[in-house]
Design a protein around this motif. Structure first.
Motif, PDB file in Angstrom:
ATOM      1  N   SER A 263       0.872  -1.267  -0.102  1.00  0.00           N
ATOM      2  CA  SER A 263      -0.220  -0.112  -0.077  1.00  0.00           C
ATOM      3  C   SER A 263       0.863   1.247   0.197  1.00  0.00           C
ATOM      4  O   SER A 263       2.118   1.118   0.408  1.00  0.00           O
ATOM      5  CB  SER A 263      -1.093  -0.029   0.961  1.00  0.00           C
ATOM      6  OG  SER A 263      -0.261   0.175   2.477  1.00  0.00           O
TER       7      SER A 263
ATOM      8  N   GLU B  85      -1.382   7.988  -2.898  1.00  0.00           N
ATOM      9  CA  GLU B  85      -1.384   8.858  -4.064  1.00  0.00           C
ATOM     10  C   GLU B  85      -0.248   9.932  -3.899  1.00  0.00           C
ATOM     11  O   GLU B  85      -0.223  10.557  -2.793  1.00  0.00           O
ATOM     12  CB  GLU B  85      -2.630   9.357  -4.489  1.00  0.00           C
ATOM     13  CG  GLU B  85      -2.623  10.216  -5.750  1.00  0.00           C
ATOM     14  CD  GLU B  85      -2.561   8.919  -7.011  1.00  0.00           C
ATOM     15  OE1 GLU B  85      -1.823   9.290  -8.103  1.00  0.00           O
ATOM     16  OE2 GLU B  85      -3.105   8.045  -6.827  1.00  0.00           O
TER      17      GLU B  85
ATOM     18  N   LYS C  98       5.488   4.492  -5.414  1.00  0.00           N
ATOM     19  CA  LYS C  98       4.900   3.171  -5.559  1.00  0.00           C
ATOM     20  C   LYS C  98       5.676   1.999  -5.132  1.00  0.00           C
ATOM     21  O   LYS C  98       6.869   2.002  -5.205  1.00  0.00           O
ATOM     22  CB  LYS C  98       4.596   2.732  -7.137  1.00  0.00           C
ATOM     23  CG  LYS C  98       4.104   1.470  -7.482  1.00  0.00           C
ATOM     24  CD  LYS C  98       4.026   1.334  -8.888  1.00  0.00           C
ATOM     25  CE  LYS C  98       3.540  -0.305  -9.248  1.00  0.00           C
ATOM     26  NZ  LYS C  98       3.327  -0.440 -10.751  1.00  0.00           N
TER      27      LYS C  98
ATOM     28  N   ASP D 255      -6.468  -2.322  -7.856  1.00  0.00           N
ATOM     29  CA  ASP D 255      -6.278  -1.643  -6.704  1.00  0.00           C
ATOM     30  C   ASP D 255      -7.358  -1.983  -6.046  1.00  0.00           C
ATOM     31  O   ASP D 255      -8.505  -1.821  -6.452  1.00  0.00           O
ATOM     32  CB  ASP D 255      -6.051  -0.100  -7.254  1.00  0.00           C
ATOM     33  CG  ASP D 255      -5.851   0.671  -6.001  1.00  0.00           C
ATOM     34  OD1 ASP D 255      -6.089   0.256  -4.903  1.00  0.00           O
ATOM     35  OD2 ASP D 255      -5.731   1.890  -6.196  1.00  0.00           O
TER      36      ASP D 255
ATOM     37  N   HIS E 291      -3.718   3.579  -2.519  1.00  0.00           N
ATOM     38  CA  HIS E 291      -3.561   2.392  -3.196  1.00  0.00           C
ATOM     39  C   HIS E 291      -3.162   1.151  -2.319  1.00  0.00           C
ATOM     40  O   HIS E 291      -2.291   0.993  -1.690  1.00  0.00           O
ATOM     41  CB  HIS E 291      -2.390   2.499  -4.257  1.00  0.00           C
ATOM     42  CG  HIS E 291      -2.843   3.653  -5.205  1.00  0.00           C
ATOM     43  ND1 HIS E 291      -3.741   3.973  -6.163  1.00  0.00           N
ATOM     44  CD2 HIS E 291      -2.199   5.147  -5.390  1.00  0.00           C
ATOM     45  CE1 HIS E 291      -3.849   4.984  -6.730  1.00  0.00           C
ATOM     46  NE2 HIS E 291      -2.937   5.826  -6.075  1.00  0.00           N
TER      47      HIS E 291
ATOM     48  N   TYR F 160      -2.660  -3.071  -3.184  1.00  0.00           N
ATOM     49  CA  TYR F 160      -2.604  -4.130  -4.000  1.00  0.00           C
ATOM     50  C   TYR F 160      -2.456  -5.585  -3.474  1.00  0.00           C
ATOM     51  O   TYR F 160      -1.745  -5.447  -2.252  1.00  0.00           O
ATOM     52  CB  TYR F 160      -1.432  -3.781  -5.078  1.00  0.00           C
ATOM     53  CG  TYR F 160      -2.062  -3.130  -6.166  1.00  0.00           C
ATOM     54  CD1 TYR F 160      -2.250  -3.235  -7.216  1.00  0.00           C
ATOM     55  CD2 TYR F 160      -1.796  -1.529  -5.837  1.00  0.00           C
ATOM     56  CE1 TYR F 160      -2.640  -2.312  -8.484  1.00  0.00           C
ATOM     57  CE2 TYR F 160      -2.388  -0.516  -6.881  1.00  0.00           C
ATOM     58  CZ  TYR F 160      -2.802  -0.958  -7.980  1.00  0.00           C
ATOM     59  OH  TYR F 160      -3.254   0.123  -9.018  1.00  0.00           O
TER      60      TYR F 160
END
Length: 162
Positions: A114, A117, A121, A134, A152, A154
């Motif tokens: 995680s 924004e 990344k 996501d 985010h 994933y």
């Protein structure tokens, strides 16, 4: 095959306290609604000695039906969260299969990545691949400065060694 994941589920907690996890299951210690003000949701998985490990995980949007051979987990991954700008929910669900899928060996481990924004990344750890969806897609919140923010989240999977 006892080292492979044989079942997954999503548990709903009522606060930030640790969620009770069924015996034999492991919780991934990241709230799936982290940063978007939804319900507290935690992914759990089980490993056991059986011949039907999970081979693939997909993310479904809204009322999307799972592909043939996939089982939908009936917990909205965005439960209680909405898009801060539109005020609308964006339901997401997981679906899993134990069927052999080309390019997808049984799953040995799962991890959550995680980031907020604008931050760097987070890449999958060595030996893991990312499920390309996501888990916070379509939802956001307004921070203390009145700015819309998105966290985010994933899911990364590690395939079993053949």
């Amino acid at each position: 095959m006892g080292h492979c994941i044989t079942d997954v589920n999503v548990l709903v907690a009522y606060d930030k306290n640790p969620v009770p996890v069924p015996t034999g299951w492991k919780v991934l210690d990241t709230d799936l609604n982290s940063g978007v003000s939804g319900d507290y949701l935690y992914l759990v998985h089980e490993r056991c000695d059986q011949d039907h490990p999970i081979t693939d995980i997909r993310v479904l949007v809204g009322d999307e039906k799972p592909p043939k051979g996939y089982e939908k987990i009936p917990v909205d991954l965005n439960k209680g969260a909405v898009d801060a700008d539109s005020g609308k929910p964006h339901p997401l669900f997981m679906a899993v299969t134990r069927t052999a899928v080309a390019g997808h060996p049984p799953i040995e481990d799962l991890r959550i990545a995680s980031w907020v924004e604008g931050d760097k990344k987070v890449d999958p750890p060595s030996g893991y691949s990312r499920i390309n969806a996501d888990l916070n897609a379509g939802v956001s919140k307004i921070d203390g400065a009145g700015k819309t923010t998105t966290t985010h989240i994933y899911l990364d999977r590690k395939p079993a060694a053949s």
